[in-house]
Motif scaffolding. Sequence first.
Motif, PDB file in Angstrom:
ATOM      1  N   VAL A   1      -3.227  -3.274  -5.036  1.00 63.04           N
ATOM      2  CA  VAL A   1      -2.554  -3.996  -3.951  1.00 63.04           C
ATOM      3  C   VAL A   1      -2.904  -5.479  -3.985  1.00 63.04           C
ATOM      4  O   VAL A   1      -2.031  -6.343  -3.777  1.00 63.04           O
ATOM      5  N   ALA A   2      -4.186  -5.782  -4.258  1.00 65.67           N
ATOM      6  CA  ALA A   2      -4.603  -7.191  -4.338  1.00 65.67           C
ATOM      7  C   ALA A   2      -3.848  -7.919  -5.436  1.00 65.67           C
ATOM      8  O   ALA A   2      -3.418  -9.076  -5.269  1.00 65.67           O
ATOM      9  N   GLY A   3      -3.645  -7.246  -6.568  1.00 64.78           N
ATOM     10  CA  GLY A   3      -2.900  -7.857  -7.668  1.00 64.78           C
ATOM     11  C   GLY A   3      -1.445  -8.092  -7.311  1.00 64.78           C
ATOM     12  O   GLY A   3      -0.871  -9.141  -7.620  1.00 64.78           O
ATOM     13  N   LYS A   4      -0.862  -7.112  -6.624  1.00 71.60           N
ATOM     14  CA  LYS A   4       0.536  -7.267  -6.206  1.00 71.60           C
ATOM     15  C   LYS A   4       0.684  -8.352  -5.143  1.00 71.60           C
ATOM     16  O   LYS A   4       1.688  -9.073  -5.112  1.00 71.60           O
ATOM     17  N   LEU A   5      -0.309  -8.485  -4.286  1.00 72.56           N
ATOM     18  CA  LEU A   5      -0.260  -9.514  -3.249  1.00 72.56           C
ATOM     19  C   LEU A   5      -0.344 -10.905  -3.871  1.00 72.56           C
ATOM     20  O   LEU A   5       0.328 -11.842  -3.420  1.00 72.56           O
ATOM     21  N   THR A   6      -1.144 -11.024  -4.927  1.00 67.54           N
ATOM     22  CA  THR A   6      -1.201 -12.294  -5.662  1.00 67.54           C
ATOM     23  C   THR A   6       0.173 -12.625  -6.236  1.00 67.54           C
ATOM     24  O   THR A   6       0.623 -13.774  -6.194  1.00 67.54           O
ATOM     25  N   GLY A   7       0.845 -11.608  -6.767  1.00 70.48           N
ATOM     26  CA  GLY A   7       2.190 -11.806  -7.283  1.00 70.48           C
ATOM     27  C   GLY A   7       3.163 -12.234  -6.196  1.00 70.48           C
ATOM     28  O   GLY A   7       4.055 -13.050  -6.428  1.00 70.48           O
ATOM     29  N   TRP A   8       2.975 -11.683  -5.000  1.00 67.44           N
ATOM     30  CA  TRP A   8       3.824 -12.061  -3.859  1.00 67.44           C
ATOM     31  C   TRP A   8       3.635 -13.533  -3.518  1.00 67.44           C
ATOM     32  O   TRP A   8       4.602 -14.242  -3.202  1.00 67.44           O
ATOM     33  N   HIS A   9       2.404 -14.030  -3.603  1.00 67.79           N
ATOM     34  CA  HIS A   9       2.149 -15.443  -3.340  1.00 67.79           C
ATOM     35  C   HIS A   9       2.798 -16.333  -4.397  1.00 67.79           C
ATOM     36  O   HIS A   9       3.075 -17.516  -4.132  1.00 67.79           O
ATOM     37  N   LYS A  10       3.061 -15.780  -5.578  1.00 63.16           N
ATOM     38  CA  LYS A  10       3.669 -16.552  -6.666  1.00 63.16           C
ATOM     39  C   LYS A  10       5.190 -16.494  -6.651  1.00 63.16           C
ATOM     40  O   LYS A  10       5.846 -17.099  -7.502  1.00 63.16           O
TER      41      LYS A  10
ATOM     42  N   GLU B   1       0.834  -1.203   0.000  1.00 63.96           N
ATOM     43  CA  GLU B   1       0.000   0.000   0.000  1.00 63.96           C
ATOM     44  C   GLU B   1       0.873   1.259   0.000  1.00 63.96           C
ATOM     45  O   GLU B   1       0.604   2.217  -0.748  1.00 63.96           O
ATOM     46  N   LYS B   2       1.924   1.254   0.818  1.00 65.59           N
ATOM     47  CA  LYS B   2       2.837   2.393   0.868  1.00 65.59           C
ATOM     48  C   LYS B   2       3.505   2.616  -0.489  1.00 65.59           C
ATOM     49  O   LYS B   2       3.629   3.753  -0.968  1.00 65.59           O
ATOM     50  N   GLU B   3       3.951   1.512  -1.121  1.00 65.25           N
ATOM     51  CA  GLU B   3       4.625   1.620  -2.412  1.00 65.25           C
ATOM     52  C   GLU B   3       3.674   2.130  -3.490  1.00 65.25           C
ATOM     53  O   GLU B   3       4.059   2.956  -4.337  1.00 65.25           O
ATOM     54  N   THR B   4       2.427   1.656  -3.449  1.00 70.45           N
ATOM     55  CA  THR B   4       1.444   2.052  -4.453  1.00 70.45           C
ATOM     56  C   THR B   4       1.084   3.529  -4.317  1.00 70.45           C
ATOM     57  O   THR B   4       0.968   4.253  -5.305  1.00 70.45           O
ATOM     58  N   ILE B   5       0.927   3.975  -3.087  1.00 74.08           N
ATOM     59  CA  ILE B   5       0.642   5.399  -2.839  1.00 74.08           C
ATOM     60  C   ILE B   5       1.822   6.256  -3.285  1.00 74.08           C
ATOM     61  O   ILE B   5       1.658   7.307  -3.916  1.00 74.08           O
ATOM     62  N   ALA B   6       3.039   5.790  -2.992  1.00 74.68           N
ATOM     63  CA  ALA B   6       4.246   6.530  -3.383  1.00 74.68           C
ATOM     64  C   ALA B   6       4.379   6.623  -4.894  1.00 74.68           C
ATOM     65  O   ALA B   6       4.965   7.589  -5.418  1.00 74.68           O
ATOM     66  N   ASP B   7       3.826   5.644  -5.604  1.00 73.62           N
ATOM     67  CA  ASP B   7       3.860   5.653  -7.077  1.00 73.62           C
ATOM     68  C   ASP B   7       2.835   6.614  -7.674  1.00 73.62           C
ATOM     69  O   ASP B   7       2.766   6.781  -8.897  1.00 73.62           O
ATOM     70  N   GLY B   8       1.996   7.215  -6.798  1.00 74.66           N
ATOM     71  CA  GLY B   8       1.019   8.186  -7.271  1.00 74.66           C
ATOM     72  C   GLY B   8      -0.241   7.590  -7.871  1.00 74.66           C
ATOM     73  O   GLY B   8      -0.962   8.268  -8.624  1.00 74.66           O
ATOM     74  N   LYS B   9      -0.538   6.332  -7.550  1.00 73.59           N
ATOM     75  CA  LYS B   9      -1.742   5.690  -8.081  1.00 73.59           C
ATOM     76  C   LYS B   9      -2.979   6.287  -7.417  1.00 73.59           C
ATOM     77  O   LYS B   9      -2.942   6.683  -6.248  1.00 73.59           O
ATOM     78  N   PRO B  10      -4.105   6.355  -8.159  1.00 73.37           N
ATOM     79  CA  PRO B  10      -5.336   6.922  -7.589  1.00 73.37           C
ATOM     80  C   PRO B  10      -5.857   6.092  -6.423  1.00 73.37           C
ATOM     81  O   PRO B  10      -5.785   4.856  -6.451  1.00 73.37           O
TER      82      PRO B  10
END
Length: 266
Positions: free
Chosen positions: A218-227, A201-210
């Motif tokens: 974040v859910a998509g990135k978390l899925t990637g983390w599980h992979k 969440e911190k990284e996504t906010i820092a990237d300037g995402k809406p």
Amino acid sequence: MAVSAKEVQALRQLTGAGMMDAKRALEANNGDAEAAALWLRERGLGKAAERSGRENAEGAIALARQDNVAALVHLRCETDFVAKSPDFVNLANDIAQGVVEKGEAAAAGFQPAIDDLKITLKENVELGEVVRIEAPAGHVLDTYLHVQNGRGVNGILIELDGGSQELAHDIALTAAFSRPSVVSVDEVDPDAIANERAQLEKETIADGKPEAALEKIVAGKLTGWHKRQPGGVLLEQPFAKEPKQSVGQQLGDVKIANFSQLLIES
């Protein structure tokens, strides 16, 4: 002759030998402590206790299978030179076969042989993890062992409730490459997921995402983390033969009843 626990303890304090070694020395010398100490010294057993504290992250993974029963054994040592020596590999294989035939408790019966290797190879040789799976009727059992320089370094046992031998083997190969830490997302430590989510969440906010898209991203990135490989979730890994699908998707209604992987991490 029978020796007392007090006599064994006294010899251990004198020589630094292990309990079983001290007992064997006294029995071989009719309870004569001085002769037993010399017996230990001649065989280098008095130094075994010193070796026992040394790091032994190396070793060999042995695999044995007999019908619907399979076992993995990790025999530990200090260097890859010793790990690939014939005596070391053969003992690991013997332990695995004994576990298949008689159960996990059979591994303890090989302690004298392990102690002998400590002497001849002059390293901290120790029995590591032991795993045994006995698949019931109707289940599919498969195994895989990656061998490097004459010794096993990556062993897999997998049992499926349903499915085919081919499917079980393909999942074993997928796991051998991806090195998952758990089978399903449900097994992941909730605190680890919460910490990772907070960081994403911190990284996504820092990237300037809406903000409106934050949860989905974040859910998509978390899925990637599980992979992730290694350390991810087996069911979330890309299937070896069809990388566009996950292991879970390939399984469908088939369940993983048991899964174990032993690795030489170094």
